[in-house]
Design an enzyme around this catalytic site. Structure first.
Site, short mmCIF file in Angstrom:
data_model
loop_
_atom_site.label_atom_id
_atom_site.label_comp_id
_atom_site.label_asym_id
_atom_site.label_seq_id
_atom_site.Cartn_x
_atom_site.Cartn_y
_atom_site.Cartn_z
CG ASP A 166 -2.15 0.88 0.99
OD1 ASP A 166 -3.18 0.67 1.63
OD2 ASP A 166 -2.04 1.79 0.14
C1 GLC Z 1 -4.21 4.45 -0.17
C2 GLC Z 1 -5.14 3.27 -0.01
C3 GLC Z 1 -5.10 2.32 -1.16
C4 GLC Z 1 -4.85 3.10 -2.43
C5 GLC Z 1 -3.44 3.63 -2.35
C6 GLC Z 1 -3.10 4.55 -3.53
O1 GLC Z 1 -3.60 4.77 1.05
O2 GLC Z 1 -5.04 2.54 1.19
O3 GLC Z 1 -6.37 1.63 -1.21
O4 GLC Z 1 -4.98 2.26 -3.57
O5 GLC Z 1 -3.18 4.34 -1.14
O6 GLC Z 1 -3.93 5.67 -3.50
#
Ligand code: GLC
Length: 752
Positions: A265
């Site tokens: 993430d």
């Molecule tokens: C965010 C979210 C994830 C998302 C990523 C990119 O923190 O947790 O679901 O795809 O970062 O935006």
């Protein structure tokens, strides 16, 4: 003549030479097996090039190998549509004018259709838009299980039941990936709340882990073949999920044999050694050294960048793990960026718009409909009052990383005016003020929702209008603003915000022809439920919201949605709140733990496997509305269920058949649900568990036999002592019904 011969022979060698030079190298030769091409590419890459392709180069892209003509990988959020282009190293949109798209309904709505075909159409449509936008990975779908109604991101997920979520996520994945776009099924694992999402260590027993929280990811890997999986922020057994020995190496890549790519993430990577050894393949979104915020364009400081390169160069670590990561990333490239057979995609095609509307219409759930108040009877309705801010508020902007920049969003009031405006007068009053915002990462809704009147004035105006009208449609709920269904922050209470309960109560006194339409991604308390004849659970439905809501209000679409999660009467009736822990261990909460990701707070899932209806059923706590509940404008009669055998052996399948008849006056669709009850088990089990469902369309008066086949896997539970699934011989019961609390017929059978 001789000159000509000399010329020909010179030409001949030139072509020979140029031909020899032009021989396609294996890694670029489509006719070669992909494993060979990966090995060939690997053998040609320098150490620096290998390090480069396992971490980001910008906010949403990772390096390719320019020297070898291996393209970069481009990702984009999110589960409900393709996020607008952002600046190289920013979250803010880049202001492009070609990146507006269709917003599809939130995944709660897709799940609520209980229709695998809708999931297929959803994935195809989203995949075509992502392909056209040149994206190789779409960062979705999310499949985290609904443990508490307060979780800010439940609207992005598919409810409380692992079987429903598993069944609904697989066609979506296949639909997306048919376009040469990878899905990134998230957030693996145990990210079931937003409070402390970076700094909570989840503690739960193996039965809950394997029976409740892992199945959707296992299905995504083993049936959906998702080409990437996104690690979560939270910790499990003291390690952050995006580099976690247990979740990624032991379970995902070990037990499940996953050959795809684990992406972190954004900002979830915090340690080079763990990132190297604990199953991570591709690092995104890191804030440089992970401690200090914000040094921009510092991609060389990523944990899997220079720090890793230095460790290899100094001989402290080998390149075995590196080569495994690079092989996986190259494998992803061959399916996406280097896939020469992928289609071109499209944006906002008629099919996409039709898909968005169909999924939305099928996802709306009719919770209550006393005295057939709905559909609106046009012969008796000359004036409709639409009340509530959610009738006019754009919901496609906001809520976190799933926020979108849309071609259009038909709002409920617009849809109702469009549908009813010719035959009836449609008037509007705001009724309450919720969130006047409308800007997320620079994407603006363009709405000016500023309001100067007092709450009392707004209520008075709404009640007056209600009194003067033949029918009242209240459109309220939550709105993806802070703490109202938004990423990064849970809700702070179970009730509707902005005093909507009071307003609904006033409206029910002003006019008995009242339908409440709740736009939300979570269950809410409904103290007014006995005063309101009709209630529709309408999700964040995306670009076609208004058309879908109006179609259901008018009866053009007969609602066929079923709840993907329980609506407890009060928060304490939910097992996570009854048994805890939420939002974390009380003593640690008091001691301030969880504020810093270096000082995590523990969250113990005391309820174990008893999540949602598994809790309500087993403890006999009647919910306001049950998992699987959803009414229709028609009625369905079930015959007696028959089984094709009364006992089965471990390798048999058993088929249950039931006749379903549409006994009403309208065509409609019914979701026939199969629950299995283990009448005697060596370990505690829920009273019953969903193990099959099928949506059947029936014309008025029509009847059909519906058959559902299961095998012993549907009878099994996870035995921690054996660390394996076990189907214990003995008596079981198949319960078939219209919801988890509306069982119409059942039959006993035996596993020998
Ligand atoms: C965010 C979210 C994830 C998302 C990523 C990119 O923190 O947790 O679901 O795809 O970062 O935006």
């Amino acid at each position: 003549m001789i000159k000509k011969l000399i010329l020909l022979s010179v030409l001949g060698c030139m072509t020979q030479f140029s031909f020899a030079q032009k021989k396609t190298p294996v890694y670029l030769d489509d006719s070669k097996p992909v494993e060979q091409r990966i090995e060939d590419a690997l053998s040609r890459m320098t150490l620096e090039e290998k390090i480069n392709i396992i971490h980001a180069q910008s906010k949403f892209s990772s390096h390719g190998v320019p020297r070898l003509g291996i393209p970069e990988l481009w990702t984009a959020d999110g589960p409900h549509g393709v996020r607008s282009e952002v600046l190289w190293d920013e979250w803010d949109q880049a202001g492009w004018t070609n990146d507006s798209i269709i917003a599809y309904p939130a995944l709660t709505a897709l799940s609520a259709t209980w229709n695998r075909n809708m999931s297929s159409i959803y994935g195809k449509s989203l995949g075509e838009e992502a392909r056209y936008r040149g994206k190789d990975v779409i960062l979705g779908p999310g499949v985290n299980i609904y443990r508490t109604p307060l979780n800010g991101r439940n609207f992005e997920y598919m409810g409380e039941d692992p079987f429903l979520t598993s069944q609904m996520v697989v066609p979506y994945i296949k639909g997306v990936q048919a376009n040469g776009v990878a899905t990134s099924v998230k957030h693996f694992a145990l990210n079931n709340q937003e409070t402390f999402r970076h700094s909570s260590n989840v503690i739960l027993d193996d039965r809950a882990l394997y029976e409740i929280y892992l199945p959707p990811f296992k299905a995504a890997v083993q049936e959906g073949d998702s080409w990437t999986i996104m690690g979560a922020y939270d910790l499990y057994k003291g390690q952050h999920a995006s580099h976690n020995q247990y979740l990624l190496n032991d379970i995902l890549k070990g037990e499940w044999g996953y050959k795809g790519v684990v992406v972190s993430d954004w900002g979830a990577v915090l340690d080079t050694d763990q990132a190297i050894h604990n199953g991570l393949d591709l690092e995104f979104g890191t804030w440089t050294n992970g401690l200090s915020k914000g040094t921009s364009n510092a991609y060389e400081n990523y944990y899997l960048a220079k720090p890793y390169l230095d460790l290899i160069k100094s001989g402290k670590v080998g390149t075995k793990e590196l080569d495994d990561k690079v092989r996986r990333v190259l494998g992803l490239a061959y399916k996406t960026s280097m896939n020469k057979n992928k289609p071109f995609g499209s944006i906002a095609s008629e099919e996409h718009i039709a898909a968005a509307k169909q999924i939305a219409s099928e996802g709306i759930v009719l919770l209550q409909n006393q005295k057939a108040t709905l559909p609106i009877n046009l012969s008796k309705t000359k004036k409709i009052a639409v009340i509530g801010e959610n009738a006019i508020k754009m919901m496609t902007v906001g809520g976190g990383s799933s926020s979108l920049k849309v071609k259009y969003e038909t709002l409920p009031l617009d849809g109702i005016k469009e549908r009813f405006g010719k035959q009836t007068e449609v008037v509007y009053a705001r009724g309450y003020v919720g969130d006047v915002g409308g800007d997320y990462n620079g994407v603006k809704s363009g709405q000016n929702l500023k309001e100067t009147r007092s709450s009392a004035e707004l209520i008075a105006e709404a009640v007056k209008l209600a009194k003067e009208s033949d029918f009242v449609v209240f459109v309220g709920g939550l709105n993806k603003s802070d703490h109202q269904d938004a990423e990064g922050m849970d809700r702070e209470s179970y009730g509707l915000p902005y005093d909507q309960d009071k307003l609904i109560s006033e409206l029910s006194k002003a006019n008995k022809n009242l339908a409440v339409v709740l736009v939300s991604g979570n269950a809410v308390a409904m103290p007014w439920i006995k005063e309101v004849p009709s209630v529709l659970q309408s999700w964040y439905l995306g670009s076609e919201s208004g058309h879908a809501i109006a179609a259901v209000l008018a009866g053009d679409a007969n609602p066929s949605g079923k709840l993907p999660f329980s609506f407890p009467v009060k928060l304490e009736d939910n097992s996570a709140h009854a048994l805890g822990e939420y939002p974390g261990n009380k003593a640690e909460l008091a001691a301030g733990k969880g504020k810093d990701l270096k000082d995590p707070i523990n969250i113990t899932y005391n309820e174990g496997i008893f999540v949602g209806y598994r809790w309500h059923d087993t403890k006999n706590i009647k919910p306001l509305f049950s998992f699987g509940h959803g009414l229709s404008y028609t009625t369905f009669e079930y015959g007696k269920v028959k089984a094709d055998k009364s006992e089965l052996t471990a390798n048999d399948k058993i088929t249950f058949t039931v006749n379903v008849k549409n006994t009403g006056k309208m065509n409609g669709a019914e979701v026939v649900q199969l629950y299995i009850s283990d009448l005697k088990s060596s370990l505690p089990r829920p009273l019953k568990e969903l193990k099959g469902f099928d949506k059947v369309y029936l014309k008025a008066g029509e009847s059909k036999d519906v058959s559902i086949t299961i095998d012993k896997s549907a009878l099994s539970f996870f035995d921690p002592a054996k660390h394996d699934w076990v189907a214990e011989p003995g008596d079981f019961e198949a319960l078939i019904g219209s919801s988890s609390s509306d069982i119409r017929t059942k039959i006993k059978f035996t596993l020998k």
